[in-house]
Design an enzyme around this catalytic site. Structure first.
Site, PDB file in Angstrom:
ATOM      1  N   ARG A 194     -31.358  12.881  -2.018  1.00 31.99           N
ATOM      2  CA  ARG A 194     -30.366  12.168  -2.983  1.00 31.99           C
ATOM      3  C   ARG A 194     -31.119  11.008  -3.000  1.00 31.99           C
ATOM      4  O   ARG A 194     -31.332  10.252  -4.581  1.00 31.99           O
ATOM      5  CB  ARG A 194     -28.858  11.534  -2.720  1.00 31.99           C
ATOM      6  CG  ARG A 194     -28.570  13.337  -2.765  1.00 31.99           C
ATOM      7  CD  ARG A 194     -27.249  12.755  -2.754  1.00 31.99           C
ATOM      8  NE  ARG A 194     -26.018  11.952  -3.633  1.00 31.99           N
ATOM      9  CZ  ARG A 194     -25.513  10.900  -3.526  1.00 31.99           C
ATOM     10  NH1 ARG A 194     -25.516  10.357  -2.374  1.00 31.99           N
ATOM     11  NH2 ARG A 194     -25.210  10.344  -4.313  1.00 31.99           N
ATOM     12  N   ASP A 214     -12.748  13.481 -14.600  1.00 33.63           N
ATOM     13  CA  ASP A 214     -11.613  13.802 -13.530  1.00 33.63           C
ATOM     14  C   ASP A 214     -10.110  13.843 -13.714  1.00 33.63           C
ATOM     15  O   ASP A 214      -9.519  14.719 -13.230  1.00 33.63           O
ATOM     16  CB  ASP A 214     -12.206  12.980 -11.715  1.00 33.63           C
ATOM     17  CG  ASP A 214     -14.109  13.465 -11.797  1.00 33.63           C
ATOM     18  OD1 ASP A 214     -14.540  13.549 -11.017  1.00 33.63           O
ATOM     19  OD2 ASP A 214     -14.317  12.846 -12.598  1.00 33.63           O
ATOM     20  N   ARG A 262      -9.006  16.305 -16.077  1.00 33.91           N
ATOM     21  CA  ARG A 262      -9.003  17.581 -15.010  1.00 33.91           C
ATOM     22  C   ARG A 262      -8.593  17.685 -14.313  1.00 33.91           C
ATOM     23  O   ARG A 262      -7.386  18.695 -14.602  1.00 33.91           O
ATOM     24  CB  ARG A 262     -10.302  18.002 -14.555  1.00 33.91           C
ATOM     25  CG  ARG A 262     -11.635  18.071 -15.257  1.00 33.91           C
ATOM     26  CD  ARG A 262     -13.017  18.355 -14.248  1.00 33.91           C
ATOM     27  NE  ARG A 262     -14.646  18.508 -14.431  1.00 33.91           N
ATOM     28  CZ  ARG A 262     -15.264  18.212 -14.583  1.00 33.91           C
ATOM     29  NH1 ARG A 262     -15.767  17.599 -13.368  1.00 33.91           N
ATOM     30  NH2 ARG A 262     -16.347  18.783 -15.337  1.00 33.91           N
ATOM     31  N   HIS A 289     -17.121   8.771  -8.531  1.00 30.45           N
ATOM     32  CA  HIS A 289     -17.407  10.036  -9.010  1.00 30.45           C
ATOM     33  C   HIS A 289     -18.140  11.230  -7.971  1.00 30.45           C
ATOM     34  O   HIS A 289     -19.066  11.038  -8.146  1.00 30.45           O
ATOM     35  CB  HIS A 289     -18.050   9.851 -10.237  1.00 30.45           C
ATOM     36  CG  HIS A 289     -18.104  10.880 -11.743  1.00 30.45           C
ATOM     37  ND1 HIS A 289     -16.929  12.735 -11.745  1.00 30.45           N
ATOM     38  CD2 HIS A 289     -18.786  11.193 -11.748  1.00 30.45           C
ATOM     39  CE1 HIS A 289     -17.918  12.877 -11.891  1.00 30.45           C
ATOM     40  NE2 HIS A 289     -18.955  13.007 -12.128  1.00 30.45           N
TER      41      HIS A 289
HETATM   42  P1  NAD Z   1     -30.508  16.368 -19.996  1.00 25.81           P
HETATM   43  O1  NAD Z   1     -31.880  15.941 -19.123  1.00 25.81           O
HETATM   44  O2  NAD Z   1     -30.360  16.921 -20.408  1.00 25.81           O
HETATM   45  O3  NAD Z   1     -30.885  14.704 -20.691  1.00 25.81           O
HETATM   46  C1  NAD Z   1     -31.672  13.415 -20.353  1.00 25.81           C
HETATM   47  C2  NAD Z   1     -32.061  12.658 -21.330  1.00 25.81           C
HETATM   48  O4  NAD Z   1     -32.870  11.249 -20.242  1.00 25.81           O
HETATM   49  C3  NAD Z   1     -33.156  13.257 -21.924  1.00 25.81           C
HETATM   50  O5  NAD Z   1     -33.799  13.600 -23.050  1.00 25.81           O
HETATM   51  C4  NAD Z   1     -35.131  12.798 -21.088  1.00 25.81           C
HETATM   52  O6  NAD Z   1     -35.845  13.138 -22.771  1.00 25.81           O
HETATM   53  C5  NAD Z   1     -34.166  11.409 -21.434  1.00 25.81           C
HETATM   54  N1  NAD Z   1     -34.835  10.173 -20.175  1.00 25.81           N
HETATM   55  C6  NAD Z   1     -35.672  10.612 -19.482  1.00 25.81           C
HETATM   56  N2  NAD Z   1     -36.296   9.186 -19.229  1.00 25.81           N
HETATM   57  C7  NAD Z   1     -35.699   8.428 -19.941  1.00 25.81           C
HETATM   58  C8  NAD Z   1     -36.256   7.024 -20.607  1.00 25.81           C
HETATM   59  N3  NAD Z   1     -36.776   6.419 -20.015  1.00 25.81           N
HETATM   60  N4  NAD Z   1     -35.968   6.420 -21.548  1.00 25.81           N
HETATM   61  C9  NAD Z   1     -34.796   6.985 -22.205  1.00 25.81           C
HETATM   62  N5  NAD Z   1     -35.046   8.574 -22.000  1.00 25.81           N
HETATM   63  C10 NAD Z   1     -34.918   9.434 -21.347  1.00 25.81           C
HETATM   64  O7  NAD Z   1     -29.623  15.559 -18.525  1.00 25.81           O
HETATM   65  P2  NAD Z   1     -28.816  15.660 -19.387  1.00 25.81           P
HETATM   66  O8  NAD Z   1     -28.154  17.508 -19.268  1.00 25.81           O
HETATM   67  O9  NAD Z   1     -28.008  15.097 -20.662  1.00 25.81           O
HETATM   68  O10 NAD Z   1     -27.446  14.738 -18.138  1.00 25.81           O
HETATM   69  C11 NAD Z   1     -28.079  13.699 -17.848  1.00 25.81           C
HETATM   70  C12 NAD Z   1     -27.207  12.817 -17.281  1.00 25.81           C
HETATM   71  O11 NAD Z   1     -25.716  12.528 -17.277  1.00 25.81           O
HETATM   72  C13 NAD Z   1     -27.407  13.358 -16.083  1.00 25.81           C
HETATM   73  O12 NAD Z   1     -27.480  11.968 -14.725  1.00 25.81           O
HETATM   74  C14 NAD Z   1     -26.040  14.076 -15.311  1.00 25.81           C
HETATM   75  O13 NAD Z   1     -26.295  13.764 -13.665  1.00 25.81           O
HETATM   76  C15 NAD Z   1     -25.383  13.018 -16.024  1.00 25.81           C
HETATM   77  N6  NAD Z   1     -23.524  13.543 -15.849  1.00 25.81           N
HETATM   78  C16 NAD Z   1     -22.840  12.448 -15.393  1.00 25.81           C
HETATM   79  C17 NAD Z   1     -21.475  13.075 -15.928  1.00 25.81           C
HETATM   80  C18 NAD Z   1     -20.469  12.118 -15.822  1.00 25.81           C
HETATM   81  O14 NAD Z   1     -19.267  12.290 -15.406  1.00 25.81           O
HETATM   82  N7  NAD Z   1     -20.740  11.396 -15.348  1.00 25.81           N
HETATM   83  C19 NAD Z   1     -20.952  14.471 -16.279  1.00 25.81           C
HETATM   84  C20 NAD Z   1     -22.532  15.441 -16.486  1.00 25.81           C
HETATM   85  C21 NAD Z   1     -23.199  15.134 -16.369  1.00 25.81           C
END
Ligand code: NAD
Length: 316
Positions: A91, A151, A154, A178
């Site tokens: 992690r 959360d 939900r 979270h």
């Molecule tokens: P994803 O892999 O579909 O999208 C990530 C995007 O970031 C990709 O398009 C990638 O090209 C882009 N990226 C990577 N490095 C980059 C950089 N240096 N500059 C600009 N863009 C860059 O992932 P996702 O499913 O969209 O998830 C995105 C994030 O959201 C993850 O960290 C996930 O854990 C998080 N998330 C948060 C919650 C919440 O409650 N906060 C819920 C679900 C997911």
């Protein structure tokens, strides 16, 4: 704040980012939406795809793929960019790689002259929001994360189902990280103005506090359950982001459990955690301090301890 042209720059056009963008278009959230991604082709394709929906939308939005220079006159930069865990990666190593991603984003956004608000959704969201705060040098009011907003939604949905009450009349929060150490301070959970505990006690056995408390486990495990079923979660968080951004752009003073920097509230400082906050066009106007019972305070302190330790492990 440019009230005559609400402009958002979205960084990260993956599943979460585009769920936010799609919900933003459907809910006419802003006037201008700029899509930025390290994968420029992807951002361009997403902009084209959304633009083709404009004819069916109530919104007249300008949507295009852009760069960090477009942040100069934006009201808000939403960050959903991130890298995913490699097999066998710890992690902490993932966190370090995401911190590097944020270094490549936050610096150029600030250099553009951006004077608005950062909203972070990338996980672990409380840590990544703190990273954004430290890298930007902005006042903490202007740097917030999605925290436990989803959360909490939900939880309100599940309580609404259990009691057969509109979730909008359920006032209960998930607070803290979270993640695994999040919890519900049940002493503060209400249906309208009556406490959930009192409703259970006076229900003649119809409702049980034990069953109600079990709902918080369902909330905590929801993301894992969705990931096991469809590999990722994105619609809910996209809509939660729209809700937060609307509170900001419309200067609502709404109470939302965003991730906020604590400056002594709840006896905690040097940490970002999900707590109920009053959110308006300045970002976090103030943290709302609930009266926690001693055991709830212990849970909150433990959650903040975990967050602080994770951040310190990064050694930024
Ligand atoms: P994803 O892999 O579909 O999208 C990530 C995007 O970031 C990709 O398009 C990638 O090209 C882009 N990226 C990577 N490095 C980059 C950089 N240096 N500059 C600009 N863009 C860059 O992932 P996702 O499913 O969209 O998830 C995105 C994030 O959201 C993850 O960290 C996930 O854990 C998080 N998330 C948060 C919650 C919440 O409650 N906060 C819920 C679900 C997911």
């Amino acid at each position: 704040m440019f009230l005559n042209k609400r402009k958002i720059v979205l960084v990260g056009t993956g599943m979460v980012g585009m769920s936010f963008a799609y919900a933003a278009l459907n809910q006419a959230l802003c006037d201008e939406l700029v899509l930025v991604d390290i994968d420029k082709k992807r951002a361009m394709g997403e902009a084209m795809d959304l633009n083709h929906g404009l004819a069916f939308s109530k919104a007249s939005m300008k949507i295009y793929a852009g760069g960090y220079e477009d942040c100069a006159d934006a009201d808000l930069v939403a960050i959903c960019a991130g890298v995913s865990q490699k097999p066998g990666e710890s992690r902490l190593d993932l966190l370090r790689r995401n911190a590097k991603v944020f270094q490549s984003i936050v610096g150029p956004v600030v250099q553009s002259g951006f004077g608005g608000i950062f909203l972070v959704a990338t996980n672990p969201v409380d840590i990544m929001t703190r990273v954004t705060y430290e890298l930007s040098g902005f006042n903490s009011a202007r740097v917030l994360g999605t925290g436990t907003t989803l959360d909490t939604a939900r939880l309100r949905y599940l309580l609404g189902e259990y009691f057969s009450v509109d979730p909008r009349n359920v006032h209960a929060y998930v607070i803290g990280e979270h993640g695994d150490s999040e919890f519900v301070p049940w002493s503060q959970a209400m249906l309208a103005t009556k406490s959930v505990r009192a409703i259970c006690e006076h229900s003649g056995g119809k409702f049980s506090l034990e069953e109600v408390q079990g709902l918080s486990c369902q909330v905590r495990d929801a993301a894992q359950e969705i990931i096991a079923a469809k590999s990722a979660t994105y619609y809910g968080i996209g809509m939660a982001m729209v809700r937060i951004v609307r509170a900001i752009l419309s200067n609502e003073n709404s109470v939302l459990t965003v991730s906020a920097r604590l400056w002594g509230e709840y006896g905690q400082k040097d940490v970002y955690a999900g707590v109920p906050c009053i959110v308006n066009q300045g970002g976090i106007d103030r943290v709302l301090e609930l009266l926690l019972e001693p055991q709830e305070q212990e849970s909150f302190d433990a959650s903040c301890g975990i967050l602080r330790e994770s951040y310190e492990g990064l050694k930024l």
